[in-house]
Design a protein around this motif. Structure first.
Motif, PDB file in Angstrom:
ATOM      1  N   HIS A 173       0.861  -1.173   0.000  1.00 44.33           N
ATOM      2  CA  HIS A 173       0.000   0.000   0.000  1.00 44.33           C
ATOM      3  C   HIS A 173       0.898   1.223   0.000  1.00 44.33           C
ATOM      4  O   HIS A 173       2.014   1.187   0.519  1.00 44.33           O
ATOM      5  CB  HIS A 173      -0.912   0.034   1.237  1.00 44.33           C
ATOM      6  CG  HIS A 173      -1.948  -1.046   1.223  1.00 44.33           C
ATOM      7  ND1 HIS A 173      -3.027  -1.041   0.373  1.00 44.33           N
ATOM      8  CD2 HIS A 173      -2.050  -2.190   1.957  1.00 44.33           C
ATOM      9  CE1 HIS A 173      -3.759  -2.132   0.581  1.00 44.33           C
ATOM     10  NE2 HIS A 173      -3.186  -2.853   1.535  1.00 44.33           N
ATOM     11  N   CYS A 185      -4.047   6.218  -0.651  1.00 43.37           N
ATOM     12  CA  CYS A 185      -3.124   5.139  -1.011  1.00 43.37           C
ATOM     13  C   CYS A 185      -2.685   5.345  -2.453  1.00 43.37           C
ATOM     14  O   CYS A 185      -3.507   5.567  -3.333  1.00 43.37           O
ATOM     15  CB  CYS A 185      -3.815   3.782  -0.835  1.00 43.37           C
ATOM     16  SG  CYS A 185      -2.868   2.401  -1.514  1.00 43.37           S
ATOM     17  N   ASP A 194      -0.843   3.157  -4.338  1.00 40.96           N
ATOM     18  CA  ASP A 194      -0.621   1.940  -5.113  1.00 40.96           C
ATOM     19  C   ASP A 194      -1.962   1.284  -5.406  1.00 40.96           C
ATOM     20  O   ASP A 194      -2.742   1.014  -4.481  1.00 40.96           O
ATOM     21  CB  ASP A 194       0.269   0.978  -4.312  1.00 40.96           C
ATOM     22  CG  ASP A 194       0.592  -0.278  -5.093  1.00 40.96           C
ATOM     23  OD1 ASP A 194       1.688  -0.318  -5.679  1.00 40.96           O
ATOM     24  OD2 ASP A 194      -0.236  -1.209  -5.131  1.00 40.96           O
ATOM     25  N   CYS A 235      -4.100  -1.078  -5.259  1.00 39.37           N
ATOM     26  CA  CYS A 235      -3.952  -2.325  -4.517  1.00 39.37           C
ATOM     27  C   CYS A 235      -5.139  -3.256  -4.637  1.00 39.37           C
ATOM     28  O   CYS A 235      -5.043  -4.431  -4.318  1.00 39.37           O
ATOM     29  CB  CYS A 235      -3.710  -1.986  -3.049  1.00 39.37           C
ATOM     30  SG  CYS A 235      -4.925  -0.819  -2.403  1.00 39.37           S
ATOM     31  N   HIS A 294      -9.331   0.389  -4.471  1.00 38.94           N
ATOM     32  CA  HIS A 294      -8.165   1.215  -4.168  1.00 38.94           C
ATOM     33  C   HIS A 294      -8.535   2.702  -4.132  1.00 38.94           C
ATOM     34  O   HIS A 294      -8.062   3.449  -3.266  1.00 38.94           O
ATOM     35  CB  HIS A 294      -7.075   0.967  -5.209  1.00 38.94           C
ATOM     36  CG  HIS A 294      -6.152   2.109  -5.436  1.00 38.94           C
ATOM     37  ND1 HIS A 294      -5.123   2.410  -4.573  1.00 38.94           N
ATOM     38  CD2 HIS A 294      -6.105   3.055  -6.413  1.00 38.94           C
ATOM     39  CE1 HIS A 294      -4.480   3.478  -5.028  1.00 38.94           C
ATOM     40  NE2 HIS A 294      -5.058   3.894  -6.137  1.00 38.94           N
TER      41      HIS A 294
HETATM   42 CU1  CUA Z   1      -3.980   0.447  -0.820  1.00 40.56          CU
HETATM   43 CU2  CUA Z   1      -4.377   1.321  -2.919  1.00 40.56          CU
END
Ligand code: CUA
Ligand code: K7E
Length: 650
Positions: free
Chosen positions: A582, A618, A620, A622, A626
């Motif tokens: 993350h 965040c 990334d 994920c 997300h």
């Molecule tokens: Cu954790 Cu995007």
């Protein structure tokens, strides 16, 4: 001088050739379809070798696959790296501490993989920082920089970082000689006053921890490159020198006066014994030692105040000079340890010294004078042979383990293959253009894997689609499994790769770490379960103990932060799955984002300057949700009495 002028003219002409004459020389199509098959790694399949290319002025190390030339990773070492937050996170900032303060950049040239009994063991890779002299150690199961030690009394840490065959030492030589200890003195008093330090940094066999064991204080030459002895010559280390003239200005001319400079042969085992018996002199010096702790995921800096120095004249029989023509650059030792190759960069011929002859010359006292008390061995008595290469501007040599050597030629832009022992040239292939180092996996060990050679070129020109004035440097892969080298691939690199180190994938891949275990996380601000998440005020410091899991932060809303606070986000990634990081980014923070790997804790500092409600998120991608992975911090005026509180789902 005449020869020198002639060489300069030839160099000039050759450089012009590179600049304008070689465009599309390769348009006949060097690549047959069989060459294409040789580098083709089908989707889902994996490469045979890892190649670690130094990043030069990027300060980092990049990881590629061979033969595909695909880039897998950039490992931050000496430079801040916003992609992961290295050098920006509170945990990794100490990695870049030096006696000059925080230095977030360097120039990294020569990676070298750890060895056991002269063979690659794949535990660590070392690399040098040239500019603010440092040596780094990278763990090859996490691919993270774990340790950086500064090298005092050094300047232009270039003949570095090469390791001995049981990784007893990582060795670092100075390119520029300097006053030792540093002091205020006229530059034109360089000659016979400046000194060149050769540093032997011991490596703990279990943890790899580095310790500056001793520094050999040599005459004030430039120590350009080095390589360890191996096999029969294990216990010795060899350094090329230039500027044995000790010129302090216009080196281009003044450091090219002597017909021969030297390779310094250092019997480090002898000096080690001397030091272990109490020899050497402690000298004041300032240097930093930065160590990253795997348990706490945090680096700490220790400053040292003195260093053990050794005067070579105090250890008779430990240091000799081997005359070597024309400002040698590369200094390479063949897999048997018998041959020491010095490539005079202003010479057409390669000089090969024999270790056996060197020992015989030492025993027979075949000296040709001395330099500052260090015996100079007679050239003819140590010479094994000369390679009449027909090339121009030889730099570096690698070995295939089958009795062949491969030398790069910068000016004539080629790789020349020749035979050890007979010195005959077997093959030559052009490079595009102006090659520096080359690399054969394991080429600096007793056991090279002589299937491919990678040439790292300084000039790219027309090899790729143009990208404005700045082009990435180009590398080229040659198949060397047959008698003749075959160019099979070009690939762009990052920064300026100088040297590289390669290793079979089967040694590294199986031990590559997949996650950090949360239950082993000893970070002082770790959050082991989301219920431990909290926010703690300590004066104007606010510590946010935060956890992440797909797809939320705990907590996600925080109030009671004030303008003027120092807000530390300590983020623990609760994932325990391979490849699920993350990220964390806060609006207006004066650092980079963080990328937090599973089980890891990282800290980002934010100093809010304006009241408001400010989001973080965040970085990334994920999970499917997300984009929902976000939160807010309410920032109140400095004198506000809004109470500190935090929540998730309220
Ligand atoms: Cu954790 Cu995007
Ligand atoms: Cu020749 Cu720094 Cu090894 Cu570059 S060095 S090429």
């Amino acid at each position: 001088m005449k020869i020198y002028n002639h060489l300069l003219m030839t160099m000039g002409a050759a450089l012009m050739l590179v600049s304008c004459g070689q465009q599309n020389q390769n348009s006949t199509g060097a690549l047959s379809s069989s060459a294409a098959e040789k580098v083709y790694v089908a989707p889902g399949e994996q490469d045979e070798f890892y190649a670690f290319l130094s990043g030069g002025y990027s300060g980092n190390l990049t990881v590629y696959g061979l033969p595909s030339g695909r880039m897998f990773k950039e490992i931050p070492v000496f430079s801040q790296f916003p992609t992961s937050g290295y050098g920006y996170s509170e945990e990794t900032k100490p990695m870049l501490n030096t006696s000059h303060g925080f230095v977030p950049w360097d120039d990294a040239h020569h990676p070298d993989i750890s060895q056991t009994n002269g063979e690659l063991d794949g535990r660590w890779i070392f690399i040098n920082g040239n500019n603010t002299p440092r040596i780094a150690r990278i763990n090859l199961s996490t691919f993270e920089t774990e340790e950086i030690i500064e090298v005092p009394n050094s300047a232009g840490n270039h003949s570095s970082s090469f390791i001995t065959e049981n990784t007893e030492y990582v060795v670092a030589g100075t390119r520029f000689s300097v006053p030792i200890p540093q002091r205020d003195m006229p530059i034109n008093e360089y000659k016979s006053n400046f000194k060149g330090s050769l540093s032997f940094i011991s490596v703990d066999p279990e943890h790899g921890h580095m310790d500056l064991k001793f520094q050999l204080l040599m005459p004030g030459f430039n120590y350009d490159l080095s390589h360890p002895g191996r096999g029969k010559s294990h216990g010795w280390f060899f350094f090329t020198t230039y500027n044995t003239e000790e010129a302090h200005t216009l080196q281009e001319v003044n450091a090219s006066q002597n017909d021969k400079d030297f390779i310094a042969a250092v019997n480090w085992k002898k000096i080690e014994e001397y030091v272990n018996n109490g020899g050497g002199t402690k000298m004041p010096a300032n240097y930093a030692h930065n160590l990253y702790d795997e348990g706490t995921h945090t680096a700490t800096t220790t400053m040292y105040k003195e260093v053990l120095t050794v005067d070579p004249l105090k250890v008779p029989g430990a240091v000799y000079f081997l005359p070597t023509p024309k400002s040698p650059h590369g200094c390479d030792v063949d897999p048997t340890g018998q041959y020491i190759i010095g490539n005079g960069k202003l010479s057409a011929d390669l000089t090969v010294h024999s270790f056996d002859k060197m020992i015989a010359a030492i025993e027979g006292e075949k000296f040709d004078g001395e330099a500052y008390g260090i015996p100079i061995l007679k050239f003819e008595d140590v010479l094994a042979g000369q390679v009449k290469s027909g090339g121009l501007g030889p730099l570096h040599t690698e070995f295939d383990g089958n009795g062949n050597a491969y030398t790069t030629f910068f000016i004539s832009s080629e790789v020349v293959k020749w035979k050890l022992g007979t010195w005959e040239v077997i093959d030559r292939k052009p490079t595009y253009y102006s090659v520096g180092h080359l690399m054969i996996p394991g080429g600096n060990s007793r056991k090279p894997f002589g299937k491919y050679v990678v040439a790292m070129n300084k000039i790219t020109k027309d090899r790729y689609l143009p990208t404005g004035p700045e082009m990435e440097h180009s590398a080229q892969i040659y198949d060397i499994s047959g008698d003749k080298m075959e160019l099979i691939y070009d690939f762009p690199t990052h920064g300026e790769p100088h040297y590289a180190a390669g290793i079979p994938a089967e040694i590294l891949a199986p031990k590559s770490q997949k996650i950090y275990r949360l239950d082993e996380n000893e970070h002082p601000y770790v959050v082991k379960t989301p219920t431990d998440a909290k926010v703690v005020r300590d004066g104007n410091e606010v510590h946010i103990y935060m956890s992440t899991i797909r797809s939320h932060f705990t907590p996600d809303n925080i109030e009671g932060v004030k303008v003027g606070d120092k807000v530390y986000f300590h983020i623990t990634n609760h994932e325990q799955d391979f490849d699920v990081p993350h990220g964390f980014a806060m609006i207006g923070q004066n650092t980079s984002e963080l990328l937090v790997m599973p089980g890891q804790t990282k800290t980002s500092l934010w100093e809010p300057k304006q009241v408001g409600v400010w989001p973080f998120y965040c970085t990334d991608f994920c999970s499917a949700l997300h984009q929902e992975m976000q939160g807010y911090v309410r920032v109140s005026p400095a004198n506000s009495d809004v109470e500190l509180k935090w929540s998730l789902g309220e």
